[in-house]
Design a protein around this motif. Sequence first.
Motif, PDB file in Angstrom:
ATOM      1  N   ALA A 100       0.808  -1.123  -0.679  1.00 13.48           N
ATOM      2  CA  ALA A 100       0.287   0.287  -0.125  1.00 13.48           C
ATOM      3  C   ALA A 100       0.972   1.183  -0.219  1.00 13.48           C
ATOM      4  O   ALA A 100       0.132   2.222  -0.658  1.00 13.48           O
ATOM      5  CB  ALA A 100      -1.179  -0.134   1.112  1.00 13.48           C
ATOM      6  N   LEU A 101       1.801   1.451   0.940  1.00 17.12           N
ATOM      7  CA  LEU A 101       2.795   2.060   0.823  1.00 17.12           C
ATOM      8  C   LEU A 101       3.833   2.874  -0.736  1.00 17.12           C
ATOM      9  O   LEU A 101       3.662   3.412  -0.909  1.00 17.12           O
ATOM     10  CB  LEU A 101       3.634   2.149   1.785  1.00 17.12           C
ATOM     11  CG  LEU A 101       3.651   1.909   3.360  1.00 17.12           C
ATOM     12  CD1 LEU A 101       5.011   1.632   4.328  1.00 17.12           C
ATOM     13  CD2 LEU A 101       2.668   3.805   3.512  1.00 17.12           C
ATOM     14  N   GLY A 102       4.262   1.833  -0.864  1.00 18.92           N
ATOM     15  CA  GLY A 102       4.268   1.399  -2.676  1.00 18.92           C
ATOM     16  C   GLY A 102       4.034   2.075  -3.490  1.00 18.92           C
ATOM     17  O   GLY A 102       4.235   2.854  -4.373  1.00 18.92           O
ATOM     18  N   LEU A 146       3.987   5.054  -5.898  1.00 16.80           N
ATOM     19  CA  LEU A 146       4.137   5.052  -7.170  1.00 16.80           C
ATOM     20  C   LEU A 146       2.580   5.936  -7.843  1.00 16.80           C
ATOM     21  O   LEU A 146       2.901   6.534  -9.427  1.00 16.80           O
ATOM     22  CB  LEU A 146       3.280   3.580  -8.032  1.00 16.80           C
ATOM     23  CG  LEU A 146       3.002   3.384  -9.406  1.00 16.80           C
ATOM     24  CD1 LEU A 146       4.354   3.688  -9.974  1.00 16.80           C
ATOM     25  CD2 LEU A 146       2.084   2.112 -10.099  1.00 16.80           C
ATOM     26  N   GLN A 147       1.287   6.150  -7.245  1.00 15.54           N
ATOM     27  CA  GLN A 147       0.428   7.321  -7.929  1.00 15.54           C
ATOM     28  C   GLN A 147       1.029   8.646  -7.642  1.00 15.54           C
ATOM     29  O   GLN A 147       0.362   8.889  -8.759  1.00 15.54           O
ATOM     30  CB  GLN A 147      -0.590   7.020  -6.497  1.00 15.54           C
ATOM     31  CG  GLN A 147      -2.154   7.904  -7.013  1.00 15.54           C
ATOM     32  CD  GLN A 147      -2.893   7.909  -6.092  1.00 15.54           C
ATOM     33  OE1 GLN A 147      -3.138   7.497  -5.424  1.00 15.54           O
ATOM     34  NE2 GLN A 147      -3.795   8.369  -6.260  1.00 15.54           N
ATOM     35  N   ASP A 148       1.632   8.460  -6.910  1.00 23.18           N
ATOM     36  CA  ASP A 148       2.034   9.795  -6.879  1.00 23.18           C
ATOM     37  C   ASP A 148       2.958  10.570  -7.628  1.00 23.18           C
ATOM     38  O   ASP A 148       3.295  11.110  -8.651  1.00 23.18           O
ATOM     39  CB  ASP A 148       2.762  10.236  -5.252  1.00 23.18           C
ATOM     40  CG  ASP A 148       3.326  12.230  -5.185  1.00 23.18           C
ATOM     41  OD1 ASP A 148       2.903  12.991  -5.378  1.00 23.18           O
ATOM     42  OD2 ASP A 148       4.960  12.009  -4.963  1.00 23.18           O
ATOM     43  N   ALA A 149       3.921   9.241  -8.347  1.00 17.37           N
ATOM     44  CA  ALA A 149       4.668   9.270  -9.483  1.00 17.37           C
ATOM     45  C   ALA A 149       4.642   9.481 -10.713  1.00 17.37           C
ATOM     46  O   ALA A 149       4.180  10.060 -12.007  1.00 17.37           O
ATOM     47  CB  ALA A 149       6.220   7.730  -9.567  1.00 17.37           C
ATOM     48  N   TRP A 150       3.196   8.853 -11.134  1.00 12.76           N
ATOM     49  CA  TRP A 150       2.283   8.675 -11.305  1.00 12.76           C
ATOM     50  C   TRP A 150       1.805   9.651 -12.153  1.00 12.76           C
ATOM     51  O   TRP A 150       1.212  10.943 -13.497  1.00 12.76           O
ATOM     52  CB  TRP A 150       1.234   7.777 -12.120  1.00 12.76           C
ATOM     53  CG  TRP A 150      -0.029   7.684 -13.534  1.00 12.76           C
ATOM     54  CD1 TRP A 150      -1.058   7.968 -12.999  1.00 12.76           C
ATOM     55  CD2 TRP A 150       0.433   7.523 -14.794  1.00 12.76           C
ATOM     56  NE1 TRP A 150      -1.577   7.923 -14.605  1.00 12.76           N
ATOM     57  CE2 TRP A 150      -0.763   7.324 -15.112  1.00 12.76           C
ATOM     58  CE3 TRP A 150       1.542   6.841 -15.154  1.00 12.76           C
ATOM     59  CZ2 TRP A 150      -1.058   7.399 -16.250  1.00 12.76           C
ATOM     60  CZ3 TRP A 150       1.059   6.550 -16.721  1.00 12.76           C
ATOM     61  CH2 TRP A 150       0.044   7.297 -16.893  1.00 12.76           C
ATOM     62  N   SER A 196       2.973  12.780 -11.233  1.00 15.35           N
ATOM     63  CA  SER A 196       3.728  14.451 -11.579  1.00 15.35           C
ATOM     64  C   SER A 196       3.788  14.065 -12.940  1.00 15.35           C
ATOM     65  O   SER A 196       4.317  15.069 -13.733  1.00 15.35           O
ATOM     66  CB  SER A 196       5.334  13.557 -10.115  1.00 15.35           C
ATOM     67  OG  SER A 196       4.912  13.988  -9.376  1.00 15.35           O
ATOM     68  N   LEU A 197       4.655  12.734 -13.381  1.00 20.13           N
ATOM     69  CA  LEU A 197       4.319  12.461 -14.743  1.00 20.13           C
ATOM     70  C   LEU A 197       3.571  12.957 -15.618  1.00 20.13           C
ATOM     71  O   LEU A 197       3.539  13.765 -16.688  1.00 20.13           O
ATOM     72  CB  LEU A 197       4.799  10.966 -14.727  1.00 20.13           C
ATOM     73  CG  LEU A 197       5.121  10.845 -16.586  1.00 20.13           C
ATOM     74  CD1 LEU A 197       6.380  11.202 -16.778  1.00 20.13           C
ATOM     75  CD2 LEU A 197       4.976   8.879 -16.801  1.00 20.13           C
ATOM     76  N   CYS A 198       2.586  12.554 -15.485  1.00 20.26           N
ATOM     77  CA  CYS A 198       1.187  13.442 -15.858  1.00 20.26           C
ATOM     78  C   CYS A 198       0.638  14.543 -15.759  1.00 20.26           C
ATOM     79  O   CYS A 198       0.376  15.397 -16.927  1.00 20.26           O
ATOM     80  CB  CYS A 198      -0.327  12.289 -15.500  1.00 20.26           C
ATOM     81  SG  CYS A 198      -0.278  10.921 -16.051  1.00 20.26           S
ATOM     82  N   THR A 199       0.881  15.160 -14.877  1.00 20.26           N
ATOM     83  CA  THR A 199       0.782  17.127 -14.781  1.00 20.26           C
ATOM     84  C   THR A 199       2.092  17.629 -15.001  1.00 20.26           C
ATOM     85  O   THR A 199       2.062  18.803 -15.132  1.00 20.26           O
ATOM     86  CB  THR A 199       0.068  17.114 -13.558  1.00 20.26           C
ATOM     87  OG1 THR A 199       1.577  17.097 -12.623  1.00 20.26           O
ATOM     88  CG2 THR A 199      -1.004  16.308 -13.138  1.00 20.26           C
ATOM     89  N   LEU A 200       2.770  16.832 -15.477  1.00 22.29           N
ATOM     90  CA  LEU A 200       4.552  18.181 -15.586  1.00 22.29           C
ATOM     91  C   LEU A 200       3.764  18.729 -17.391  1.00 22.29           C
ATOM     92  O   LEU A 200       4.373  20.028 -16.900  1.00 22.29           O
ATOM     93  CB  LEU A 200       5.253  16.503 -16.171  1.00 22.29           C
ATOM     94  CG  LEU A 200       6.497  17.696 -16.122  1.00 22.29           C
ATOM     95  CD1 LEU A 200       7.365  17.995 -14.900  1.00 22.29           C
ATOM     96  CD2 LEU A 200       7.720  16.618 -17.146  1.00 22.29           C
ATOM     97  N   PRO A 201       3.629  18.356 -18.081  1.00 20.35           N
ATOM     98  CA  PRO A 201       3.159  19.316 -19.289  1.00 20.35           C
ATOM     99  C   PRO A 201       1.951  20.608 -18.381  1.00 20.35           C
ATOM    100  O   PRO A 201       2.526  21.133 -19.057  1.00 20.35           O
ATOM    101  CB  PRO A 201       2.477  18.453 -20.450  1.00 20.35           C
ATOM    102  CG  PRO A 201       2.457  16.853 -19.985  1.00 20.35           C
ATOM    103  CD  PRO A 201       3.020  16.758 -18.172  1.00 20.35           C
ATOM    104  N   ALA A 256      13.280  12.912 -15.938  1.00 18.02           N
ATOM    105  CA  ALA A 256      13.213  12.806 -14.908  1.00 18.02           C
ATOM    106  C   ALA A 256      12.286  12.367 -13.790  1.00 18.02           C
ATOM    107  O   ALA A 256      11.895  10.980 -13.222  1.00 18.02           O
ATOM    108  CB  ALA A 256      13.635  13.925 -13.747  1.00 18.02           C
ATOM    109  N   ALA A 257      11.014  12.495 -14.168  1.00 18.42           N
ATOM    110  CA  ALA A 257       9.953  12.201 -14.015  1.00 18.42           C
ATOM    111  C   ALA A 257       9.428  10.950 -14.346  1.00 18.42           C
ATOM    112  O   ALA A 257       8.985   9.981 -13.504  1.00 18.42           O
ATOM    113  CB  ALA A 257       8.878  12.912 -14.843  1.00 18.42           C
TER     114      ALA A 257
END
Length: 173
Positions: free
Chosen positions: A85-87, A91-95, A97-102, A136-137
């Motif tokens: 669950a912590l992992g 993963l959701q936070d990284a996702w 970040s990746l999706c909202t970067l643009p 990086a994201a």
Amino acid sequence: MTARAARTRGRRRHAAISPMAVVGTLMRTASQHGEMGIAAARTIGYRTAMMAGVLHDPRELTNPEFVLMGTEKVEAAAKAAHAFALGLADLQDAWVSLCTLPVRTLQAVATGGFDWQRAPLELWSLQTRIVEDTMAASMRFAQSAASLAGAGLAPIHRTASANARRLERRHGR
């Protein structure tokens, strides 16, 4: 507020993750899988012999190892679920970040404006930063996904290895 401060406001910077770090995480997970398989086979062998011994002497059912068989699995499963669950949250936070970067990059340009772009070289530096941030994201997402694979495995691996060591000591091998 300066144009540069406006562009970077609200962005979290993460340390660069190399592709080899992701590969290393996956290799550790694969290694743990192999070790766990060997430890589980040894544990099953010892416990099967104990169960066969019960047929000759029913008093052996009082052996605390028979109770441990169930409780340790429940404990390991609970710890694995917690780690997973912590992992998954990482993963959701990284996702995200990746999706909202643009969107965040366009927002930074919109709030900072193009007025700070005085030369083509400055536009080139903005594009370079966008590509570097996207890479990086992406690597952070890949590392989170690779870590998630091993997150739930670690508690189960520890339990299986500890069982095999304990039973080996008890049976003198």
